[in-house]
Scaffold this active site. Structure first.
Site, mmCIF file in Angstrom:
data_model
loop_
_atom_site.group_PDB
_atom_site.id
_atom_site.type_symbol
_atom_site.label_atom_id
_atom_site.label_comp_id
_atom_site.label_asym_id
_atom_site.label_seq_id
_atom_site.Cartn_x
_atom_site.Cartn_y
_atom_site.Cartn_z
ATOM 1 N N PHE A 23 0.660 -1.283 0.418
ATOM 2 C CA PHE A 23 -0.406 0.301 -0.220
ATOM 3 C C PHE A 23 0.760 1.034 -0.201
ATOM 4 O O PHE A 23 1.739 1.445 0.850
ATOM 5 C CB PHE A 23 -0.633 0.009 1.252
ATOM 6 C CG PHE A 23 -1.526 1.334 1.276
ATOM 7 C CD1 PHE A 23 -2.998 1.274 0.534
ATOM 8 C CD2 PHE A 23 -1.969 1.995 1.681
ATOM 9 C CE1 PHE A 23 -3.815 2.647 0.379
ATOM 10 C CE2 PHE A 23 -2.454 3.349 2.244
ATOM 11 C CZ PHE A 23 -3.563 3.407 1.479
ATOM 12 N N GLY A 24 1.153 1.694 -1.057
ATOM 13 C CA GLY A 24 1.203 3.462 -1.008
ATOM 14 C C GLY A 24 0.774 4.753 -0.618
ATOM 15 O O GLY A 24 -0.832 4.128 -1.477
ATOM 16 N N TYR A 25 0.964 5.436 -0.138
ATOM 17 C CA TYR A 25 0.548 6.636 0.560
ATOM 18 C C TYR A 25 0.941 7.292 0.382
ATOM 19 O O TYR A 25 -0.034 8.898 0.421
ATOM 20 C CB TYR A 25 -0.533 6.514 2.008
ATOM 21 C CG TYR A 25 0.500 5.912 3.049
ATOM 22 C CD1 TYR A 25 1.087 5.227 3.127
ATOM 23 C CD2 TYR A 25 1.067 7.377 2.720
ATOM 24 C CE1 TYR A 25 2.217 5.118 3.464
ATOM 25 C CE2 TYR A 25 2.120 7.147 4.439
ATOM 26 C CZ TYR A 25 2.780 6.250 4.694
ATOM 27 O OH TYR A 25 3.463 5.597 5.346
ATOM 28 N N GLY A 26 2.044 7.740 -0.011
ATOM 29 C CA GLY A 26 2.746 8.969 0.145
ATOM 30 C C GLY A 26 3.759 9.377 -1.339
ATOM 31 O O GLY A 26 3.150 9.407 -2.510
ATOM 32 N N SER A 27 5.167 8.932 -1.763
ATOM 33 C CA SER A 27 5.930 9.238 -2.819
ATOM 34 C C SER A 27 5.402 8.192 -3.087
ATOM 35 O O SER A 27 6.078 8.124 -4.865
ATOM 36 C CB SER A 27 7.140 9.357 -2.111
ATOM 37 O OG SER A 27 8.198 8.300 -1.705
ATOM 38 N N GLU A 98 12.922 3.613 2.483
ATOM 39 C CA GLU A 98 12.147 4.044 3.371
ATOM 40 C C GLU A 98 13.016 3.880 4.820
ATOM 41 O O GLU A 98 12.115 3.959 6.223
ATOM 42 C CB GLU A 98 11.033 3.144 3.418
ATOM 43 C CG GLU A 98 10.224 3.356 2.044
ATOM 44 C CD GLU A 98 9.493 4.531 1.694
ATOM 45 O OE1 GLU A 98 9.054 5.841 2.355
ATOM 46 O OE2 GLU A 98 9.102 4.999 0.644
HETATM 47 C C1 SIN Z 1 4.487 5.829 0.758
HETATM 48 O O1 SIN Z 1 4.462 6.272 -0.037
HETATM 49 O O2 SIN Z 1 3.712 4.950 0.751
HETATM 50 C C2 SIN Z 1 5.554 6.254 2.124
HETATM 51 C C3 SIN Z 1 6.061 7.165 2.291
HETATM 52 C C4 SIN Z 1 6.868 7.878 1.354
HETATM 53 O O3 SIN Z 1 7.089 7.039 1.689
HETATM 54 O O4 SIN Z 1 6.739 9.164 1.422
#
Ligand code: SIN
Length: 188
Positions: A23-27, A98
């Site tokens: 699951f990705g939520y940021g970058s 990360e």
């Molecule tokens: C993500 O994107 O899921 C983790 C946080 C990030 O790397 O910005």
């Protein structure tokens, strides 16, 4: 400096499978850079996205950290993002990417089609070595406006994330308010 790479290498959630949902939520929404077998819209209940994690290695420096998102528990909330089906070995490079405080956690996702899936996601928990925690929107926006690091300006992280969330149709008042505040700063 804080480095969670080794801790994550010992976390084996779901790694006995041929493929695993990430699951990705940021970058991870806009800068994948990893091989993926399938991608779907997905959401995670009980968590919100917050710019409360420091970035000393990507969008800032040890002396002038940037701010990036992590997930914070909020029982009634739902965080919209993307699920990527990947090979378990793909996680090794993501553990390094990360490494500034994020731990690979097992979560239960709701997929866009209503199905459910076990997944892993990177969460930087409260109190980790790079944790910055809450601050006012103007303070966070000012910090993001000036920080920059090896992966580029912190400003681009926020603007690219906001654009990805708009494309997904996500309602994220925290991210969109920070975007508006940043763009209204003098000289931006
Ligand atoms: C993500 O994107 O899921 C983790 C946080 C990030 O790397 O910005």
């Amino acid at each position: 400096m804080l480095d969670t790479t080794l801790a994550n290498r010992q976390r084996n959630h779901l790694l006995d499978r041929d493929s695993v949902w990430l699951f990705g939520y940021g970058s991870i929404l806009y800068k994948t850079g990893f091989d993926c077998l399938e991608q779907r819209t997905a959401s995670l209940h009980g968590w919100v996205r917050r710019f409360w994690q420091g970035s000393h290695d990507h969008r800032g420096t040890p002396d002038a950290p940037g701010r990036v998102v992590t997930l914070v528990r909020e029982p009634a909330a739902r965080c919209l993002g993307l699920a990527f089906r990947i090979r378990p070995e793909t996680l090794a490079a993501l553990d390094v990417r990360e490494k500034n405080g994020y731990l690979r956690e097992a979560v239960a996702l709701e997929l866009g089609d209503g199905g459910r899936a076990d997944a892993v996601t990177y969460i930087a928990p409260p109190g980790n070595g790079a944790w910055l925690g809450p601050a006012s929107e103007p303070e966070i926006a000012r910090q993001i406006a000036t920080a920059t690091g090896p992966s580029g300006p912190n400003r681009d992280y926020l603007l690219d994330l906001a654009a990805s969330l708009r494309a997904l149709g996500a309602d994220d008042p925290h991210v969109f308010a920070l975007e508006r505040t940043l763009l209204a700063l003098p000289g931006r």
